[in-house]
Design a protein around this motif. Structure first.
Motif, short mmCIF file in Angstrom:
data_model
loop_
_atom_site.label_atom_id
_atom_site.label_comp_id
_atom_site.label_asym_id
_atom_site.label_seq_id
_atom_site.Cartn_x
_atom_site.Cartn_y
_atom_site.Cartn_z
N PRO A 1 1.28 -50.17 14.05
CA PRO A 1 2.21 -49.80 15.12
C PRO A 1 2.03 -50.58 16.43
O PRO A 1 2.95 -50.66 17.22
CB PRO A 1 1.92 -48.31 15.33
CG PRO A 1 1.44 -47.83 14.00
CD PRO A 1 0.65 -48.98 13.45
N ASP A 2 0.84 -51.14 16.65
CA ASP A 2 0.62 -51.93 17.87
C ASP A 2 0.99 -53.40 17.68
O ASP A 2 0.65 -54.24 18.51
CB ASP A 2 -0.82 -51.79 18.36
CG ASP A 2 -1.84 -52.26 17.32
OD1 ASP A 2 -1.42 -52.73 16.25
OD2 ASP A 2 -3.05 -52.14 17.57
N ALA B 1 -8.80 -50.21 30.23
CA ALA B 1 -9.26 -50.73 28.94
C ALA B 1 -10.65 -51.37 29.05
O ALA B 1 -11.44 -51.32 28.10
CB ALA B 1 -8.26 -51.75 28.40
N ASN B 2 -10.95 -51.95 30.19
CA ASN B 2 -12.23 -52.64 30.36
C ASN B 2 -13.22 -51.85 31.23
O ASN B 2 -14.21 -52.40 31.69
CB ASN B 2 -12.00 -54.02 30.98
CG ASN B 2 -11.12 -54.90 30.11
OD1 ASN B 2 -11.30 -54.94 28.90
ND2 ASN B 2 -10.17 -55.59 30.74
N TRP C 1 -13.64 -49.48 18.21
CA TRP C 1 -13.43 -50.79 18.83
C TRP C 1 -12.28 -51.53 18.16
O TRP C 1 -11.57 -52.29 18.79
CB TRP C 1 -14.71 -51.59 18.72
CG TRP C 1 -14.59 -52.94 19.36
CD1 TRP C 1 -14.53 -54.15 18.75
CD2 TRP C 1 -14.50 -53.20 20.76
NE1 TRP C 1 -14.41 -55.16 19.66
CE2 TRP C 1 -14.39 -54.61 20.91
CE3 TRP C 1 -14.50 -52.40 21.90
CZ2 TRP C 1 -14.29 -55.22 22.16
CZ3 TRP C 1 -14.39 -53.01 23.14
CH2 TRP C 1 -14.29 -54.39 23.26
N SER C 2 -12.08 -51.31 16.88
CA SER C 2 -11.08 -52.09 16.16
C SER C 2 -9.67 -51.56 16.34
O SER C 2 -8.73 -52.33 16.45
CB SER C 2 -11.41 -52.14 14.67
OG SER C 2 -11.37 -50.83 14.12
N LEU C 3 -9.49 -50.26 16.38
CA LEU C 3 -8.14 -49.70 16.39
C LEU C 3 -7.85 -48.79 17.58
O LEU C 3 -6.69 -48.51 17.86
CB LEU C 3 -7.88 -48.92 15.09
CG LEU C 3 -7.76 -49.76 13.82
CD1 LEU C 3 -7.55 -48.86 12.61
CD2 LEU C 3 -6.64 -50.76 13.93
N ALA C 4 -8.86 -48.31 18.29
CA ALA C 4 -8.62 -47.44 19.44
C ALA C 4 -8.17 -48.23 20.65
O ALA C 4 -7.70 -47.66 21.63
CB ALA C 4 -9.88 -46.63 19.77
N MET C 5 -8.32 -49.55 20.59
CA MET C 5 -7.82 -50.44 21.64
C MET C 5 -6.99 -51.53 20.98
O MET C 5 -7.35 -52.02 19.92
CB MET C 5 -8.97 -51.07 22.41
CG MET C 5 -9.74 -50.09 23.28
SD MET C 5 -8.69 -49.32 24.53
CE MET C 5 -8.14 -50.77 25.41
N SER C 6 -5.89 -51.90 21.60
CA SER C 6 -4.98 -52.87 21.00
C SER C 6 -4.93 -54.15 21.81
O SER C 6 -4.79 -54.10 23.04
CB SER C 6 -3.57 -52.29 20.90
OG SER C 6 -3.56 -51.16 20.05
N PRO C 7 -5.04 -55.29 21.14
CA PRO C 7 -4.91 -56.57 21.84
C PRO C 7 -3.44 -56.84 22.17
O PRO C 7 -2.54 -56.25 21.58
CB PRO C 7 -5.44 -57.58 20.82
CG PRO C 7 -5.12 -56.95 19.49
CD PRO C 7 -5.26 -55.47 19.69
N PRO C 8 -3.16 -57.75 23.10
CA PRO C 8 -1.76 -58.13 23.36
C PRO C 8 -1.13 -58.72 22.10
O PRO C 8 -1.81 -59.39 21.32
CB PRO C 8 -1.88 -59.18 24.48
CG PRO C 8 -3.22 -58.97 25.08
CD PRO C 8 -4.10 -58.46 23.98
N PRO C 9 0.14 -58.46 21.85
CA PRO C 9 0.77 -58.99 20.63
C PRO C 9 0.88 -60.50 20.67
O PRO C 9 1.07 -61.11 21.74
CB PRO C 9 2.16 -58.33 20.66
CG PRO C 9 2.42 -58.02 22.09
CD PRO C 9 1.08 -57.70 22.69
#
Length: 586
Positions: free
Chosen positions: A14-15, A241-242, A133-141
């Protein structure tokens, strides 16, 4: 012919990030989603489903017209005869004209020999599967991910997007999907059960991301004021986020458990003397309107009394205490739909009620004079809709939550952050129709952010989700249909607790049927007609032309299945019941 059961699929979450996952092609796609969500650490997988990537071309035609065009194309080219369809969405996978243009042409995603498997998308290993760390935060698309975004331009195009859902009763292999194909994992049913900040950081993030992209892609409409609130919360999520997040102490968990125990022991009632001697009520002068089609009547002012799940209207306060006087009208609020109609900038504090009636649903719109009055009446209506009266323990909490939510929308005099320290790309925060004067929009986003600057990461995401859920169009999946005996096309909207008949172009509601008055629903698979049997003996028959009727059948059965979930934390997902309600076969 033998082939491996487990194959690699390129899953878009979804992200919008891509990841390569091993998926079982031999089991029903619903069960494949359940297994994948278990690997990813996503609770309540029954709310999600697979769907195929769509192109903007898919939104130009209805499903029926695509079938006819495909048949004529094959006949013209003297191609092989059309084989019988095994699923509801074969047209997307088996038609070269309807594939996404980027699926096979992208250098990042090519089918290659099994002797040298190197795929350009990241693959989650066992250590990162489901980790915070892998899915609770989303990188920019990525740019590739942005190319997959489809923006519907009308209600009809929004309805045509629902053609992409996979059939939950069939395996992935039966639905024209091959190894290394791209497939989307999305929240299909907007009934989120037991959303717990402590247990669901991954789930909250994915719901937040899907909500964010729905708003930015204009899949759901909102006002400019609401858009600024979403933008400010999105900005706060990015800033947090950081930043190290506060850790919950064990003592807080114990205190919370004791509070819940106290509430249950009190029976959900506050411990006040007046609660024992009299039933609490809420009274006051409100403006009201019973909207009717093709009428221009305005709001009237009356004295309203909300008591014991009943809302009564009187000419004035004196008549309400005169037992010889009958009220103008009385409605039962239990089971009604409650929607906000608020614009703080314009000073509008409205409540839209949809009340169950013999004809489906009847509407009543209320207008409050102030923010404080609105918070009390909105809280009362929401609790009454759930069958709880004003003595309930949650009334004061609901009032406080509504006031806190409204406070986030108040215009701030100055931003809390120096604008020169942030590089805000306005297009990433607001929908295209709001991007006019970028410098002015950027300033308004920063001013709106001043109201949410103290929220931590989870709080910002949860407030975003709550604001999304309060939008009038939230959770309504649309389909283009033709009702039996009618020549023109109309819309059917399916929500978590009701079906709606709507005007095709404007989306105006004609009739609403709640699931609790639906006796049965059946499909004639040969003609593609669906029949809804209501409790009053009436039958509603329509043909879905923007998707297979199986997709509509699954939405109705799926929502009814979700409504049967219990509060028992140890409950096991009843897959057999899900397939019984959504499969369409006895």
């Amino acid at each position: 012919y033998f082939t491996p059961m487990h194959k690699t699929l390129r899953i878009q979450l979804p992200d919008l990030r891509f990841t390569d996952c091993q998926v079982d092609f031999s089991i029903k796609s619903f069960n494949a989603v359940v297994n994948l969500c278990k690997e990813l650490g996503i609770r309540h997988p029954e709310e999600l489903s697979f769907c195929k990537p769509l192109d903007s071309d898919h939104l130009k035609f209805n499903y029926g017209s695509l079938q006819k065009a495909e048949r004529s194309r094959r006949v013209t080219l003297a191609a092989m005869p059309v084989t019988p369809r095994h699923d509801t969405n074969t047209f997307i996978a088996n038609s070269e004209t309807l594939r996404r243009k980027s699926t096979n042409s992208s250098p990042m995603h090519k089918k290659i020999s099994r002797g040298d498997i190197t795929i350009g998308t990241p693959k989650l290993n066992s250590k990162s599967y489901g980790s915070d760390w892998s899915l609770a935060m989303s990188p920019p698309p990525t740019e590739e991910a942005r190319e997959t975004i489809v923006r519907p331009k009308s209600l009809v195009e929004k309805a045509r997007m629902n053609v992409a859902w996979l059939d939950s009763s069939l395996s992935i292999m039966e639905q024209g999907i091959n190894e290394f194909d791209t497939i989307l994992l999305r929240y299909k049913y907007f009934a989120f059960y037991d959303l717990n900040p402590k247990e669901d950081p991954v789930r909250i993030n994915l719901i937040y991301e899907q909500a964010k992209w729905q708003i930015l892609n204009e899949e759901i409409d909102c006002t400019e004021e609401e858009m600024l609130l979403f933008a400010s919360l999105q900005l706060q999520v990015g800033l947090q986020a950081n930043v190290p997040q506060p850790q919950d102490d064990t003592e807080d968990d114990i205190e919370s458990a004791l509070n819940e125990l106290q509430i249950s022991l009190d029976g959900g009632y506050t411990n006040k003397a007046e609660d024992i001697t009299q039933i609490p009520q809420l009274t006051g002068y409100l403006k009201y309107l019973k909207p009717r089609r093709f009428t221009l009547k305005g709001y009237k002012t009356c004295y309203f009394v909300c008591k014991d799940l009943q809302l009564s209207s009187w000419k004035n306060s004196e008549d309400s205490t005169d037992y010889s006087q009958e009220p103008n009208f009385t409605i039962c609020l239990k089971g009604c739909e409650v929607l906000p109609d608020v614009n703080i900038h314009q000073g509008r504090y409205g409540i839209k009620l949809s009340v169950p009636s013999s004809d489906g649903m009847s509407d009543l719109w209320l207008r409050c004079e102030s923010e404080s009055q609105y918070a009390q009446w909105m809280a009362a209506c929401r609790l009454a809709a759930k069958g709880k009266n004003l003595a309930d323990y949650g009334f004061d909490q609901e009032v406080s939550a509504i006031k806190a939510f409204l406070s986030m929308q108040h215009p701030a005099h100055s931003p809390a952050i120096n604008p020169s320290t942030l590089d805000i790309q306005v297009e990433d925060y607001v929908a295209p129709r709001f991007v006019k004067r970028k410098s002015k929009v950027r300033q308004r986003i920063l001013e709106a952010h001043a109201n949410v600057k103290d929220l931590n990461l989870i709080e910002a995401k949860m407030n975003f989700i709550k604001a999304w859920q309060s939008l009038p169009e939230f959770g309504v999946s649309l389909f283009v249909v033709k009702f039996h005996g009618e020549r023109k096309e109309e819309l059917v909207g399916i929500a978590y607790n009701r079906l709606m008949r709507m005007v095709l172009q404007s989306g105006e509601h004609i009739t609403t049927w709640r699931y609790n008055i639906v006796k049965a629903w059946n499909v004639n698979w040969e003609t593609g007609h669906m029949m809804i049997q209501l409790g009053n003996g009436e039958n509603v028959i329509f043909q879905c032309i923007s998707a297979e009727c199986k997709v509509v059948h699954e939405f109705i059965g799926g929502y009814i299945f979700l409504s049967m979930r219990s509060k028992d934390s140890s409950q096991v997902l009843n897959e057999e019941l899900f397939h019984k309600l959504t499969g369409g076969w006895t």
